[in-house]
Design an enzyme around this catalytic site. Structure first.
Site, PDB file in Angstrom:
ATOM      1  N   HIS A  18       8.138  -1.804   4.121  1.00 60.29           N
ATOM      2  CA  HIS A  18       7.699  -0.055   3.858  1.00 60.29           C
ATOM      3  C   HIS A  18       8.488   0.731   5.841  1.00 60.29           C
ATOM      4  O   HIS A  18       9.071   1.242   5.943  1.00 60.29           O
ATOM      5  CB  HIS A  18       6.983   0.248   3.484  1.00 60.29           C
ATOM      6  CG  HIS A  18       7.358   0.223   2.224  1.00 60.29           C
ATOM      7  ND1 HIS A  18       6.841   1.616   0.712  1.00 60.29           N
ATOM      8  CD2 HIS A  18       6.879  -0.650   1.594  1.00 60.29           C
ATOM      9  CE1 HIS A  18       7.095   0.622  -0.226  1.00 60.29           C
ATOM     10  NE2 HIS A  18       7.374  -0.612   0.495  1.00 60.29           N
ATOM     11  N   ASP A 114       7.869   8.273   2.986  1.00 61.11           N
ATOM     12  CA  ASP A 114       7.542   7.275   2.136  1.00 61.11           C
ATOM     13  C   ASP A 114       7.656   7.705   0.575  1.00 61.11           C
ATOM     14  O   ASP A 114       6.417   8.539  -0.097  1.00 61.11           O
ATOM     15  CB  ASP A 114       7.003   5.752   2.246  1.00 61.11           C
ATOM     16  CG  ASP A 114       6.881   4.572   1.487  1.00 61.11           C
ATOM     17  OD1 ASP A 114       7.578   4.926   0.291  1.00 61.11           O
ATOM     18  OD2 ASP A 114       7.497   3.783   2.302  1.00 61.11           O
TER      19      ASP A 114
END
Length: 448
Positions: A18, A114
């Site tokens: 990520h 995110d």
């Protein structure tokens, strides 16, 4: 850097790929907006890993609390750090953002987070700024989370173990996806520590100013078209690896010079990502298959797992194989001698394989791995899933043989070459990803 004209706070999910995927997006944006400060908020461990040896004029990392007690010792439970971090949010990000604003002397005017962080929408609304959410996975997995409630209402009353092969043909573009392919927690929240947060994400993403994907529209056009009916803006801007120069990373193990010595498309590259290693029995089976097949190989394997390999394997195969603790994956996949990627089928690895036209042998483990594997094998037909989903000597040898020599292997190679060509076109001048990135620039420019 020049005088700071504006300020964007970037909030990362500090696990797996990520942070590096989000940093790739931020690097592109930072190049487009050289006077905008991008404050990159993540844990100290994550920041150290992705910023080590790297410096960017207008990207500044800030460490936020990981939620773990001082002196915490990792005992092997992969869920503990994740659960601790999720308890620390959003307070740790608010503190980090305050620190970044104080140092920059400019208030944050946009939140780039995110997509896992559904709270990003609430924070952005309270601040009166846009919320841009970045989905690290592929369109298929995003669709699964957006459709969690319809999936639960449709299949929740059946015995999923007995009906694991039932397809999700009621979702556009998912007619070949089976119940067993879904990420943990979508049907049964008890299967995943952050299932509630992911469900909440699927409900909150329609509030985002834009949802950005590291993908390109042509790879999943039906899914993307459906997502556009449910979200304000869906901007596929990838593959990002084709739009950026790779950060200079050392090749301490000499992978690239070693690859130079091998024939085109002859080497099997083996890597299962950064956070997992197959069970010992599967490592043994994979090593036995590699040895028996005679295929040249480059294996990225953590040092602590080497003792799981069969005794003498490394020595017996040393003339045609190489085991390293880390490999520069992008450069490896881009090398002409690599002909197979044996992978866990995480989205970054799948997209990188597509970007360099390397067919895959997939052994999925968790999260979106199964979905991606299904797409690779049955939708795009650019690779194969190992028999029964686990690594065995015979199953792995069959897969290697198929990819390297059979007519089916030639077909898979042609399919992935065509996908690569469409990816290159997407990021090129007037391509779909290039136009979507311009739209993203317009959104950021309007608030900065």
């Amino acid at each position: 850097m020049a005088t700071i004209s504006s300020h964007i706070a970037v909030m990362t999910f500090p696990f797996a790929s990520h942070p590096s995927a989000l940093l790739n997006l931020v690097r592109r944006l930072a190049a487009s907006f050289p006077t905008v400060r991008f404050s990159f908020l993540s844990t100290a461990k994550s920041n150290q890993a992705i910023f080590s040896g790297q410096h960017y004029d207008n990207i500044k990392p800030y460490d936020v609390s990981d939620g773990l007690p001082e002196g915490y010792f990792f005992a092997g439970n992969v869920h503990e750090p994740l659960e601790a971090f999720m308890k620390a949010i959003p307070g740790n990000f608010k503190e980090g953002m305050q620190e970044a604003e104080a140092e920059a002397g400019v208030k944050v005017r946009c939140l780039l987070t995110d997509a896992f962080f559904a709270f990003g929408g609430e924070m952005a609304e309270a601040m009166g700024v846009p919320w841009i959410a970045f989905w690290v996975g592929g369109p298929c997995s995003l669709s699964a989370h957006i459709h969690t409630d319809p999936i639960r209402s449709t299949v929740g009353d059946i015995d999923t173990a007995q009906n694991a092969e039932q397809t999700l043909n009621f979702i556009p573009g998912m007619s070949k996806i089976q119940i067993r392919d879904l990420p943990e927690g979508i049907i049964d929240p008890r299967e995943m520590p952050i299932a509630h947060e992911l469900h909440d994400m699927g409900l909150k993403l329609p509030q985002a100013t834009a949802v950005v994907l590291n993908s390109y529209e042509e790879i999943d056009l039906t899914i993307i078209t459906d997502l556009k009916t449910k979200l304000k803006k869906v901007l596929s801007v990838g593959p990002l690896t084709l739009t950026l120069s790779s950060p200079s990373k050392s090749d301490e193990s000499g992978c690239l010079p070693w690859l130079d010595k091998h024939k085109a498309a002859s080497v099997a590259y083996i890597s299962f990502g950064t956070i997992l290693v197959p069970p010992r029995s599967e490592l043994v089976a994979l090593a036995e298959a590699i040895e028996a097949s005679g295929v040249p190989y480059l294996w990225s394997l953590p040092d602590h797992s080497r003792n799981h390999l069969p005794q003498g394997f490394v020595e017996r195969t040393s003339t045609r194989g190489m085991v390293v603790s880390w490999a520069p994956q992008l450069q490896v996949l881009a090398h002409s001698s690599v002909g197979i990627h044996i992978t866990h089928s995480g989205w970054n690895s799948v997209l990188e394989s597509i970007s360099y036209a390397v067919p895959m042998i997939c052994r999925p483990f968790f999260a979106d791995n199964m979905l991606n594997c299904r797409m690779v094998g049955d939708v795009w037909e650019i690779g194969v899933r190992v028999e029964d989903g686990i690594l065995t000597k015979s199953g792995t040898m069959k897969a290697i043989q198929l990819l390297l020599s059979d007519d089916k292997g030639k077909e898979l190679k042609e399919n992935i070459r065509l996908l690569k060509d469409s990816a290159v076109k997407a990021v090129g001048s007037n391509g779909s990803s290039a136009k979507n990135f311009e739209t993203l620039e317009d959104i950021i420019g309007s608030c900065c």
